[in-house]
Design a protein around this motif. Structure first.
Motif, short mmCIF file in Angstrom:
data_model
loop_
_atom_site.label_atom_id
_atom_site.label_comp_id
_atom_site.label_asym_id
_atom_site.label_seq_id
_atom_site.Cartn_x
_atom_site.Cartn_y
_atom_site.Cartn_z
N GLY A 80 36.29 38.61 50.52
CA GLY A 80 37.75 38.71 50.59
C GLY A 80 38.46 37.57 49.90
N CYS A 81 37.87 37.07 48.82
CA CYS A 81 38.52 36.02 48.04
C CYS A 81 38.15 36.19 46.58
N ASN A 82 38.87 35.51 45.72
CA ASN A 82 38.56 35.54 44.29
C ASN A 82 38.30 34.13 43.83
N ILE A 83 37.18 33.96 43.13
CA ILE A 83 36.78 32.64 42.67
C ILE A 83 36.65 32.67 41.15
N VAL A 84 37.19 31.68 40.50
CA VAL A 84 37.11 31.60 39.04
C VAL A 84 36.42 30.30 38.64
N PRO A 85 35.63 30.33 37.56
CA PRO A 85 34.94 29.13 37.14
C PRO A 85 35.90 28.08 36.58
N ILE A 86 35.55 26.82 36.77
CA ILE A 86 36.31 25.71 36.18
C ILE A 86 35.67 25.38 34.85
N ILE A 87 36.43 25.45 33.79
CA ILE A 87 35.88 25.15 32.45
C ILE A 87 35.92 23.66 32.25
N GLN A 88 34.71 23.10 32.07
CA GLN A 88 34.62 21.65 31.90
C GLN A 88 34.99 21.25 30.48
#
Length: 212
Positions: free
Chosen positions: A204-212
């Protein structure tokens, strides 16, 4: 790991390299656990699936020996994982206490990099950009804007893409996962249990990658 003399006793002094070695060991154990979970998934039985048919005979459509070996190995590795996590926690506590004492007696100590930042494992690799009310993530305390540093067995050292998290979630339905985040510059930890609810998915959540 340094040895320091204290009268007739010898005390073990933990170093940051020791902690990093423990974390490497932790990652290796988690990779092995994942590999054995993959074996069970390929067999289509999971950790608790029955190995006998309706008549009570051993199933002929699966490799029973391979499944039993994988299940036993997972159980042993999970115990090893628990032990190494305890070692890491105790080692970090000792390092933090020693650093705090050093900074208390050294005016220049404040220039030293905080212990959490010295361990690259704590760098965030993903960000939460949506949390649905009433979902498992919401109940666990996850918030929009949280920067994820650890999600179950996934961390900065082994994160490649969001499929890594999806795989952990799939293998952990109904089982609590340790999630560590950075929130407003402070570290926070929570226990998140992927499970069925009224909405979509198990989190029940949305996670997005952090672009280094």
């Amino acid at each position: 790991m340094k040895m320091t003399g204290d009268n007739s006793a010898r005390n073990v002094e933990i170093t940051m390299d020791d902690v990093k070695n423990l974390m490497k060991k932790k990652d290796e154990i988690e990779e092995q656990i994942k590999a054995y979970y993959d074996v069970l998934e390929d067999q289509g039985v999971g950790v608790e699936g029955s190995l006998v048919d309706p008549e009570g005979f051993p199933r002929g459509d699966v490799n029973i020996y391979q499944i039993r070996t994988a299940r036993h190995s997972i159980s042993c590795l999970q115990n090893d994982h628990k032990d190494v996590m305890k070692e890491i926690e105790e080692s970090l506590h000792q390092l933090h206490a020693r650093e705090k004492a050093k900074q208390g007696g050294d005016a220049s100590g404040g220039q030293e990099e905080p212990m959490e930042q010295q361990v690259t494992l704590h760098a965030p690799f993903a960000r939460v950009d949506a949390v649905t009310q009433g979902s498992p993530s919401c109940k666990a305390g996850l918030r929009v804007g949280d920067e994820v540093t650890e999600f179950g067995s996934v961390n900065t050292g082994n994160f490649q893409n969001l499929q890594n998290i999806a795989s952990v979630v799939q293998h952990s339905e109904g089982k609590p996962l340790r999630v560590a985040v950075i929130r407003d510059g402070q570290r926070a930890q929570m226990s998140l249990t992927p499970q069925r609810w009224t909405g979509r998915g198990l989190l029940g959540c949305n996670i997005v990658p952090i672009i280094q």
